[in-house]
Enzyme design. Structure first.
Site, PDB file in Angstrom:
ATOM      1  N   ARG A  80       0.841  -1.205   0.000  1.00  0.00           N
ATOM      2  CA  ARG A  80       0.000   0.000   0.000  1.00  0.00           C
ATOM      3  C   ARG A  80       0.871   1.248   0.000  1.00  0.00           C
ATOM      4  O   ARG A  80       2.071   1.207   0.303  1.00  0.00           O
ATOM      5  CB  ARG A  80      -0.930   0.009   1.216  1.00  0.00           C
ATOM      6  CG  ARG A  80      -0.198   0.082   2.529  1.00  0.00           C
ATOM      7  CD  ARG A  80      -1.075   0.523   3.686  1.00  0.00           C
ATOM      8  NE  ARG A  80      -0.362   0.406   4.943  1.00  0.00           N
ATOM      9  CZ  ARG A  80       0.559   1.279   5.370  1.00  0.00           C
ATOM     10  NH1 ARG A  80       0.891   2.324   4.636  1.00  0.00           N
ATOM     11  NH2 ARG A  80       1.167   1.085   6.532  1.00  0.00           N
ATOM     12  N   GLY A  82       1.922   5.060   1.505  1.00  0.00           N
ATOM     13  CA  GLY A  82       2.104   5.573   2.859  1.00  0.00           C
ATOM     14  C   GLY A  82       3.250   4.919   3.599  1.00  0.00           C
ATOM     15  O   GLY A  82       4.072   4.193   3.025  1.00  0.00           O
ATOM     16  N   TYR A  86      -0.439   1.093  12.447  1.00  0.00           N
ATOM     17  CA  TYR A  86      -0.806  -0.033  13.307  1.00  0.00           C
ATOM     18  C   TYR A  86      -2.256  -0.404  13.054  1.00  0.00           C
ATOM     19  O   TYR A  86      -3.113   0.457  12.864  1.00  0.00           O
ATOM     20  CB  TYR A  86      -0.625   0.343  14.781  1.00  0.00           C
ATOM     21  CG  TYR A  86      -1.249  -0.657  15.728  1.00  0.00           C
ATOM     22  CD1 TYR A  86      -0.635  -1.888  15.975  1.00  0.00           C
ATOM     23  CD2 TYR A  86      -2.460  -0.389  16.358  1.00  0.00           C
ATOM     24  CE1 TYR A  86      -1.218  -2.820  16.829  1.00  0.00           C
ATOM     25  CE2 TYR A  86      -3.051  -1.314  17.216  1.00  0.00           C
ATOM     26  CZ  TYR A  86      -2.419  -2.528  17.433  1.00  0.00           C
ATOM     27  OH  TYR A  86      -2.996  -3.444  18.265  1.00  0.00           O
ATOM     28  N   GLY A 149      -4.459   4.393   3.050  1.00  0.00           N
ATOM     29  CA  GLY A 149      -3.355   3.959   2.197  1.00  0.00           C
ATOM     30  C   GLY A 149      -3.869   2.999   1.148  1.00  0.00           C
ATOM     31  O   GLY A 149      -4.610   2.062   1.479  1.00  0.00           O
ATOM     32  N   ALA A 162      -8.165   2.848   7.916  1.00  0.00           N
ATOM     33  CA  ALA A 162      -8.168   2.291   9.266  1.00  0.00           C
ATOM     34  C   ALA A 162      -8.676   3.376  10.203  1.00  0.00           C
ATOM     35  O   ALA A 162      -8.027   4.411  10.374  1.00  0.00           O
ATOM     36  CB  ALA A 162      -6.772   1.837   9.675  1.00  0.00           C
ATOM     37  N   CYS A 178       2.513   6.981  10.278  1.00  0.00           N
ATOM     38  CA  CYS A 178       2.385   7.681   8.987  1.00  0.00           C
ATOM     39  C   CYS A 178       3.537   8.651   8.743  1.00  0.00           C
ATOM     40  O   CYS A 178       3.412   9.579   7.941  1.00  0.00           O
ATOM     41  CB  CYS A 178       1.055   8.409   8.888  1.00  0.00           C
ATOM     42  SG  CYS A 178      -0.387   7.325   9.104  1.00  0.00           S
TER      43      CYS A 178
END
Length: 223
Positions: A80, A82, A86, A149, A162, A178
């Site tokens: 992905r 980025g 977590y 992402g 997320a 990030c």
């Protein structure tokens, strides 16, 4: 809106290990590229895992693999966009298998639509969230509430967002989330000072997706 593109099929996967969900996304993306399925949205929670995106650097992960394993946290390098983030229980993850080429959407435009969907989702709970033009995702009270992402191949997406509903924030001490070192992360439960039901949150996300994408959201039975 992504109008005129038919329905979106969504599915609640419950709690899933990261590798299993990634394999599912790869399979679904092949099916979407071949035109055998419509756009799909997967909603789920992950077992504890730190993922490193394509732009990630080694110093974004502050703890070694042994220290992470001692807390039951996996470390996965993924495809992905980025940097490090977590995932864990109490966090709503949404993965999009969307054909942007057919919808004639650019990646940046799609990210903004996902942000709008998330802002609408948390707005159902009375949380006022906003964008930060320099960082994809949504923010509340100056802290990050949701990360985004994506990976796009041949015009079809995978990965997604997320959203911190009520997850334990202590694992974030293992990363520079990030790549942003001067701002924190938060959860909906911290902002509201009350629990947030995951089923209620998923329903709000599906409703917000229908509004933003202008599509019928049909629950997919997994077949």
């Amino acid at each position: 809106m992504i109008s005129g593109q038919g329905r979106v099929e969504w599915r609640d996967l419950g709690r899933v290990r990261y590798a299993k969900a990634w394999r599912m996304q790869e399979d679904l993306r092949r099916e979407r590229r071949a035109g055998r399925i419509p756009d799909r949205l997967l909603l789920l929670e992950h077992d504890p895992v730190i993922t490193q995106g394509r732009r990630g650097i080694a110093s974004d992960v502050l703890s070694g693999a042994d220290a992470l394993a001692a807390e039951g946290i996996e470390l996965v390098v993924t495809n992905r966009g980025g940097r490090a983030t977590y995932h864990g229980p109490g966090q709503l993850v949404g993965y999009f298998i969307f054909d942007l080429a057919k919808a004639r959407l650019g990646v940046r435009e799609f990210v903004r639509m996902v942000e709008e969907m998330l802002i609408g989702t948390v707005g159902e709970f009375g949380i006022r969230a906003e964008r930060d033009e320099g960082h994809p995702g949504i923010w509340a009270g100056g802290e990050k509430l949701a990360a985004i992402g994506l990976n796009v191949s041949h015009g079809v997406t995978q990965h997604g967002f997320a959203l911190n509903a009520g997850c334990d924030l202590s694992p974030y001490r293992h990363i520079v989330a990030c790549g942003i070192s001067d701002r924190g992360v938060t959860t909906m439960e911290r902002l509201l000072d009350r629990p947030v039901g995951m089923d209620e949150l998923k329903r709000a996300a599906v409703g917000a997706a229908a509004a933003v994408f202008g599509r019928d959201m049909v629950e997919w039975d997994g077949r």
